[in-house]
Structure formats: structure tokens, C-alpha cells
Design a protein around this motif. Structure first.
Motif, PDB file in Angstrom:
ATOM      1  N   VAL A   1      32.933 -11.833 -24.027  1.00 56.49           N
ATOM      2  CA  VAL A   1      33.090 -13.039 -23.227  1.00 56.49           C
ATOM      3  C   VAL A   1      34.529 -13.518 -23.340  1.00 56.49           C
ATOM      4  N   GLN A   2      35.121 -13.746 -22.202  1.00 54.19           N
ATOM      5  CA  GLN A   2      36.462 -14.326 -22.187  1.00 54.19           C
ATOM      6  C   GLN A   2      36.421 -15.605 -21.362  1.00 54.19           C
ATOM      7  N   LEU A   3      37.247 -16.549 -21.747  1.00 51.71           N
ATOM      8  CA  LEU A   3      37.307 -17.795 -21.002  1.00 51.71           C
ATOM      9  C   LEU A   3      38.752 -18.184 -20.774  1.00 51.71           C
ATOM     10  N   GLN A   4      38.975 -18.869 -19.685  1.00 51.78           N
ATOM     11  CA  GLN A   4      40.326 -19.224 -19.278  1.00 51.78           C
ATOM     12  C   GLN A   4      40.341 -20.618 -18.688  1.00 51.78           C
ATOM     13  N   ALA A   5      41.188 -21.453 -19.252  1.00 48.64           N
ATOM     14  CA  ALA A   5      41.378 -22.802 -18.717  1.00 48.64           C
ATOM     15  C   ALA A   5      42.430 -22.766 -17.624  1.00 48.64           C
ATOM     16  N   SER A   6      42.226 -23.572 -16.595  1.00 48.35           N
ATOM     17  CA  SER A   6      43.180 -23.641 -15.496  1.00 48.35           C
ATOM     18  C   SER A   6      43.115 -25.021 -14.856  1.00 48.35           C
ATOM     19  N   GLY A   7      44.046 -25.273 -13.966  1.00 49.98           N
ATOM     20  CA  GLY A   7      44.028 -26.524 -13.227  1.00 49.98           C
ATOM     21  C   GLY A   7      45.056 -27.540 -13.670  1.00 49.98           C
ATOM     22  N   GLY A   8      45.809 -27.226 -14.701  1.00 52.06           N
ATOM     23  CA  GLY A   8      46.839 -28.151 -15.160  1.00 52.06           C
ATOM     24  C   GLY A   8      48.048 -28.148 -14.248  1.00 52.06           C
ATOM     25  N   GLY A   9      49.014 -28.985 -14.585  1.00 49.50           N
ATOM     26  CA  GLY A   9      50.238 -29.051 -13.802  1.00 49.50           C
ATOM     27  C   GLY A   9      50.985 -30.325 -14.095  1.00 49.50           C
ATOM     28  N   LEU A  10      51.981 -30.573 -13.268  1.00 49.16           N
ATOM     29  CA  LEU A  10      52.775 -31.795 -13.374  1.00 49.16           C
ATOM     30  C   LEU A  10      52.224 -32.800 -12.373  1.00 49.16           C
ATOM     31  N   VAL A  11      51.754 -33.936 -12.873  1.00 48.01           N
ATOM     32  CA  VAL A  11      51.158 -34.942 -12.012  1.00 48.01           C
ATOM     33  C   VAL A  11      51.726 -36.310 -12.333  1.00 48.01           C
ATOM     34  N   GLN A  12      51.534 -37.231 -11.406  1.00 46.31           N
ATOM     35  CA  GLN A  12      51.993 -38.589 -11.642  1.00 46.31           C
ATOM     36  C   GLN A  12      50.916 -39.405 -12.326  1.00 46.31           C
ATOM     37  N   ALA A  13      51.331 -40.384 -13.053  1.00 44.83           N
ATOM     38  CA  ALA A  13      50.386 -41.276 -13.715  1.00 44.83           C
ATOM     39  C   ALA A  13      49.503 -41.950 -12.669  1.00 44.83           C
ATOM     40  N   GLY A  14      48.244 -42.118 -13.036  1.00 47.31           N
ATOM     41  CA  GLY A  14      47.310 -42.811 -12.170  1.00 47.31           C
ATOM     42  C   GLY A  14      46.417 -41.914 -11.336  1.00 47.31           C
ATOM     43  N   VAL A  15      46.778 -40.656 -11.186  1.00 47.58           N
ATOM     44  CA  VAL A  15      45.946 -39.770 -10.375  1.00 47.58           C
ATOM     45  C   VAL A  15      44.869 -39.130 -11.237  1.00 47.58           C
ATOM     46  N   SER A  16      43.973 -38.407 -10.579  1.00 48.07           N
ATOM     47  CA  SER A  16      42.910 -37.682 -11.272  1.00 48.07           C
ATOM     48  C   SER A  16      43.202 -36.184 -11.222  1.00 48.07           C
ATOM     49  N   LEU A  17      42.686 -35.481 -12.197  1.00 52.43           N
ATOM     50  CA  LEU A  17      42.883 -34.043 -12.286  1.00 52.43           C
ATOM     51  C   LEU A  17      41.593 -33.420 -12.777  1.00 52.43           C
ATOM     52  N   ARG A  18      41.225 -32.267 -12.210  1.00 43.50           N
ATOM     53  CA  ARG A  18      40.053 -31.562 -12.700  1.00 43.50           C
ATOM     54  C   ARG A  18      40.463 -30.206 -13.253  1.00 43.50           C
ATOM     55  N   LEU A  19      40.204 -30.018 -14.508  1.00 43.39           N
ATOM     56  CA  LEU A  19      40.486 -28.757 -15.177  1.00 43.39           C
ATOM     57  C   LEU A  19      39.247 -27.872 -15.129  1.00 43.39           C
ATOM     58  N   SER A  20      39.465 -26.576 -15.052  1.00 43.99           N
ATOM     59  CA  SER A  20      38.363 -25.619 -15.008  1.00 43.99           C
ATOM     60  C   SER A  20      38.413 -24.692 -16.204  1.00 43.99           C
ATOM     61  N   CYS A  21      37.261 -24.252 -16.632  1.00 42.36           N
ATOM     62  CA  CYS A  21      37.149 -23.268 -17.713  1.00 42.36           C
ATOM     63  C   CYS A  21      36.225 -22.172 -17.205  1.00 42.36           C
ATOM     64  N   GLY A  22      36.810 -21.064 -16.793  1.00 46.83           N
ATOM     65  CA  GLY A  22      36.039 -19.969 -16.233  1.00 46.83           C
ATOM     66  C   GLY A  22      35.657 -18.936 -17.275  1.00 46.83           C
ATOM     67  N   PHE A  23      34.411 -18.482 -17.237  1.00 49.96           N
ATOM     68  CA  PHE A  23      33.920 -17.478 -18.164  1.00 49.96           C
ATOM     69  C   PHE A  23      33.809 -16.143 -17.445  1.00 49.96           C
ATOM     70  N   SER A  24      34.154 -15.071 -18.159  1.00 46.64           N
ATOM     71  CA  SER A  24      34.088 -13.731 -17.562  1.00 46.64           C
ATOM     72  C   SER A  24      32.643 -13.305 -17.317  1.00 46.64           C
ATOM     73  N   VAL A  25      31.766 -13.689 -18.235  1.00 47.90           N
ATOM     74  CA  VAL A  25      30.335 -13.441 -18.082  1.00 47.90           C
ATOM     75  C   VAL A  25      29.608 -14.682 -18.577  1.00 47.90           C
ATOM     76  N   TYR A  26      28.356 -14.842 -18.181  1.00 47.91           N
ATOM     77  CA  TYR A  26      27.599 -16.012 -18.634  1.00 47.91           C
ATOM     78  C   TYR A  26      27.415 -15.913 -20.147  1.00 47.91           C
TER      79      TYR A  26
END
Length: 121
Positions: A1-26
Motif C-alpha cells: 500500500v502506498q499513499l500520497q498527499a496532494s493538493g497543497g500550494g501557495l494560497v492567500q489567507a482566508g481561503v479554503s483548501l482541500r488536501l487529498s490522500c490517495g491510496f494505491s490500493v484499498y
């Protein structure tokens, strides 16, 4: 099983962000997914966790209002939404898998590479 976080970046204060954690297999043998973060010069901090089986959640209390954890079993992906981002949220965010819900690093034995979130004020 491998997992990878994604969805980060440079954002301004006050906004919302959704990070994802994808798994290679369940991850049948690991029912919990946890999110942690590490800011420069600070220790790794637990944020939230969720179980794949029932969607039971566990939050670090002070952050519960701005953080929402969820999962999509069909997509083998867990999410962490952060609302009203602040400069102090700047950190590397990691997801991890473990047998049961836990708020400590040792409770998770599979870790993905983190995703950087930088909040500009």
C-alpha cells in the motif's frame, strides 16, 4: 500500500483548501487515516483522523472548527479541508495509515510524502 498527499500550494489567507490522500490500493488492514502537519522549527502535529469502515472521525480539539476530514472509499482517497487559512497553517501536511484511530505518530505505520501548504497574509 502506498499513499500520497496532494493538493497543497501557495494560497492567500482566508481561503479554503482541500488536501487529498490517495491510496494505491484499498487499505484493508489499516482502517484509520490520519492527517498531520509539520511547520518549520516545530514538532509534527496531529490534526484529524477518520476510519475507512464507518467514517468515525477524531479531531485535535482546537482545530476542529476549521478542519474537516472525510473519505471516499470508492476513490480510495481521504481528504482534509482547511477553511479560513491562516499564515500559521503554513506547513508540510502528511497523511498516514494505521490500524485504529490515534492522535500520535506512532499510531500510524504507513506514511506518504507530504504536500506543502504556504499561506500568504
Amino acid at each position: 500500500v502506498q499513499l500520497q498527499a496532494s493538493g497543497g500550494g501557495l494560497v492567500q489567507a482566508g481561503v479554503s483548501l482541500r488536501l487529498s490522500c490517495g491510496f494505491s490500493v484499498y487499505p484493508f488492514s489499516r482502517d484509520a487515516v490520519g492527517w498531520f502537519r509539520q511547520a518549520p522549527g516545530k514538532e509534527c502535529e496531529f490534526l484529524a483522523a477518520i476510519t475507512w469502515s464507518r467514517g468515525t472521525t477524531y479531531y485535535q480539539t482546537p482545530e476542529k472548527g476549521r478542519f474537516t476530514i472525510s473519505r471516499d472509499k470508492g476513490k480510495k482517497t481521504a481528504y482534509l479541508q482547511i477553511d479560513n487559512l491562516k499564515a500559521e497553517d503554513t506547513a508540510i501536511y502528511y497523511c498516514a495509515a494505521g490500524v485504529a484511530l490515534s492522535n500520535v505518530r506512532s499510531g500510524y505505520d504507513l506514511w506518504g510524502q507530504g504536500t506543502q501548504v504556504t499561506v500568504s497574509s
